[in-house]
Design an enzyme around this catalytic site. Sequence first.
Site, PDB file in Angstrom:
ATOM      1  N   GLY B  51       0.790  -1.222   0.000  1.00 45.80           N
ATOM      2  CA  GLY B  51       0.000   0.000   0.000  1.00 45.80           C
ATOM      3  C   GLY B  51       0.822   1.273   0.000  1.00 45.80           C
ATOM      4  CG  ASP B  80      13.617   7.935 -11.664  1.00 44.71           C
ATOM      5  OD1 ASP B  80      13.163   8.583 -12.630  1.00 44.71           O
ATOM      6  OD2 ASP B  80      14.555   7.123 -11.781  1.00 44.71           O
ATOM      7  CG  ASP B 197      22.552   5.644 -16.495  1.00 44.39           C
ATOM      8  OD1 ASP B 197      22.312   4.828 -15.597  1.00 44.39           O
ATOM      9  OD2 ASP B 197      21.882   5.722 -17.554  1.00 44.39           O
ATOM     10  CG  HIS B 371      18.992   3.585 -18.146  1.00 41.52           C
ATOM     11  ND1 HIS B 371      19.402   4.549 -17.260  1.00 41.52           N
ATOM     12  CD2 HIS B 371      17.657   3.449 -17.958  1.00 41.52           C
ATOM     13  CE1 HIS B 371      18.364   4.960 -16.544  1.00 41.52           C
ATOM     14  NE2 HIS B 371      17.287   4.309 -16.954  1.00 41.52           N
ATOM     15  CG  ASP B 446      -0.270   5.473   2.293  1.00 42.58           C
ATOM     16  OD1 ASP B 446      -0.586   6.643   2.588  1.00 42.58           O
ATOM     17  OD2 ASP B 446      -0.516   4.506   3.008  1.00 42.58           O
TER      18      ASP B 446
END
Lengths: 557, 557
Positions: B51, B80, B197, B371, B446
């Site tokens: 949840g 993100d 990365d 990527h 949440d």
Amino acid sequence: MNNYKLRFVPLGGVVGVTKNMYLYELYKDDRLTDILIVDCGIGFPQEKELGVDFIIPDISYLADKKDKIRGVILTHGHEDHISALPYHYRDLGSPQVLTSKLTSAFIENKFKEFKLNIRLSQIDYDKEYRLGAFSVSFIRLTHSIPDTMHLFIKTPVGNIYHGPDFKLDLTPPFGSPPDFKKIVEAGSQGILCLLSDCLGAEREGLTLSENAIGQTFEDEMRKTKGKFIMTTFSSNISRIRQCVEAAIKFNRKIVFLGRSMKENTRMASEIGYLPIPHNFLIEDKEVPKSPANKICIIAAGSQGQYDSALSKMANNKNQFIKLVSGDKVVFSSDPIPGNETEIYALIEQLSLIGVEVIYPDIQEQLHASGHGSQEDLKFLVRFTNPRYIIPIGGTVRHQQRYQKLTSDLGYQKDKVLMLAEGETVVFVKNNAYKDKTVETKNIYVDAYGVGDVGNVVLRDRKTLASDGMVVALVIVNNQGQLISRPRLISRGFVFEKEESDLYQKAVRAMEKSLKQKGQSQAVNLNNLKKEVIKNLEDIFYQEKGRKPLVVVEAIQI
Amino acid sequence: MNNYKLRFVPLGGVVGVTKNMYLYELYKDDRLTDILIVDCGIGFPQEKELGVDFIIPDISYLADKKDKIRGVILTHGHEDHISALPYHYRDLGSPQVLTSKLTSAFIENKFKEFKLNIRLSQIDYDKEYRLGAFSVSFIRLTHSIPDTMHLFIKTPVGNIYHGPDFKLDLTPPFGSPPDFKKIVEAGSQGILCLLSDCLGAEREGLTLSENAIGQTFEDEMRKTKGKFIMTTFSSNISRIRQCVEAAIKFNRKIVFLGRSMKENTRMASEIGYLPIPHNFLIEDKEVPKSPANKICIIAAGSQGQYDSALSKMANNKNQFIKLVSGDKVVFSSDPIPGNETEIYALIEQLSLIGVEVIYPDIQEQLHASGHGSQEDLKFLVRFTNPRYIIPIGGTVRHQQRYQKLTSDLGYQKDKVLMLAEGETVVFVKNNAYKDKTVETKNIYVDAYGVGDVGNVVLRDRKTLASDGMVVALVIVNNQGQLISRPRLISRGFVFEKEESDLYQKAVRAMEKSLKQKGQSQAVNLNNLKKEVIKNLEDIFYQEKGRKPLVVVEAIQI
């Protein structure tokens, strides 16, 4: 600037892959002022089975222009970029030659063999060289031989990026990776035309780094209980160096076999490109004294050449080195198209002895191409961002595939100029168009020398190969009358014994023809010969449907 | 310069892939003078089944330092990297935010949802920005979303190349290819540290260009007789644009489905990144009016999310759009690890209806990672030629694989710093070392809000998920004596009817325990509860070997 014109003239290398030789001609007010020559290499003809060793570029176009030649640049040390220079050097007016360290060593050695002097300068990557109206800087690239370069050529018309044989090897086992900074900086100064290697345009992705091979050598050496034999192109110093390093790691003594292999490794060693601890290098005659698992042989002959070092070993013709079960032969090279038969025959022969043979078909990472694949090629375009592109160093199908790649990058077809040999391109400010074609022919070199293998010889060899030869000996007197019966000698045509009827018929035809001619006083031997040839050709074709090479030797007594 | 010190503090993003937030702190004479923040994104927790919607970085470390924050840079528009910013913006002191065009549109929209103002500047690639003692230039890169950037950060200690999520896409279907010139120029100014990365470090070769997908869409669309449905990440504007272009080519009307898909495509259209001819865009309710082969639906839900637009169609819950045999659903996305079950269940459901489903497992070139693979990553190192490297944006195994790659490029292990979250690195002139760790914790978000989902809640949810719950209701008087019989309510533990013996036993045990306690005067309800819980837990574990979450509600009357 509008009175300047730059013309690019490929004397070789544009469709035949090999025989690289390119001219940049600068014209002011339509008057030729300066010529820059890039590369001068040999080519490998399709007709190799006919006894031709190689071809060299035809420089007759330059005959009346040698005072305009400002220099020759050699981009790297491969045969197809440098080896024709000694043949042409004096005819070019003995110009100054600029190249990198390893290439210098190679070309110097070639000139020594020809007993010729060369005006040679080893370039400095940090400098810009003025050659007439051209200004050239050298850019480190990577290929299957160290010290490979690209050229950034400034001209009054615009900047040229001359980018022959390369791949973008990020981890070269020896030497620096490509000098991305200089490539991109060249690009940022504006590139009127990029000339790019296109030989790898059919392969997807990036070409494997040369350093992947080193690990393979170690892995294979570790598993080998007997002698370890590696074969590759003798110019591939990086490859050889990786094998040498693996051998040192496994404490195997190193033997170089084959003339070109010995020569190239010696030269590379001398300039510090192939360091080998002194006690590690031995001669073939010392091999029997060492345990088999302490031997690493690096041999010429990866293309299955007859009488190569490897071939000799396979056929038990090396006096000192005997191959046995437990030994391993590693082919670290792909077949050059056309050589497959010889290579597989050699692999067959080696396998028969019980030697384990490893070759690229059965093991990956045994050979890395020296040529960039699609992504390498695309990177170069993105880095340099040229207005026009000319693919070089590939066949027509590579050129076409390359054009497709560049169309993915947004280049219109009219910006990518695909040239045939001798086809020229004229650059004016921001513009380019195809210009008239310079006539070139192949100059064949075989064991007997340069250029004496003409097209006629080649045509004859082709005929011999398919239909054989018939020699007719005719002895006549002053009036052209036969003194004795004509004789016929044939090879490769029909078996004489079984076809004596045919020969009888041919002899009778000659007799008849010559008796008719014999009536005139002053006989023309040449006409007589032609007559006989025609006669015989007709008979052979009617009877056998074949056209052997017919040679008539008429002797007048 | 020796009195300066630069400290890199990853508040997220170094091992967890997502939740990217990085601080660059500059110290002069050990006094903190300036902080630059790069990215502020959300993370996707392992515990998603419990949840929790997502996690955000813990910025408590910055609580007493916000006056030093000189700005926040957002490198690209993915959740993100940007979506935690509205949660923290005021606590960061409402700093200026710099980013590219598409990211600006995305973050502005998020702030609007939060009813917050943002000090936002859209950057100019040709400018250098001074942020306190930092000087930042922006470099165009390619990724799975347009307007992705890398940062070249000059500091008094040295230059940093901050290189998050990227691939080297030479043929992006929209926008420019990477700005190699600026990357290499940054490199030639000397890079103290490259942050790269590393998520693709396990994949060989170069990552596929995004433009390979466009052709696949066309090919699939051509073969589709019914409705064409494509699903992907709603932020992947390039991908969506390629599908839109194919739809226009095949004269199919376009329907966007799903809240995020509608939002993102609307924003992209507004800034000109997703041009759609007006008459081509329709609403879902108009679908039944058009022939099936004139419809292209672009829907959210590629990860099999419950109640997503795609999931609703699959389960016949979309009022207007009914999927039938002849329709085709194309998944143009790889599963995010952990989502496989939901995705395959959705594919199963779609297949059951008779819809043809195409997904990356069965068809190549349906998805290209955003990527870089091994070669992309190596190129960046070669371009920038840094002294130190910090892999970011990957898990520990990606960091390790990345370290191996860089060791192939000649980097010693001590030059490649692998960090855990909060682990910091200090840079001084030409040198770097790991410094003390900044404590961070996960802040869970949440549906109910931020941070109120603590670790306790999560632990409970885990218990509930595995062993269920038992609630005991105990009503006692002032002396702690039971007024009525305790009641037990359970869910997810054992089926009450079948286990009445167990419940009887548990109730009796409570009665016994409480009667013993009932003798003291001032009963402590908390102790009473603990006692009952202990009691019940013991019984359930002895009888059933399970540990349900036991909750006791004691009511004193």
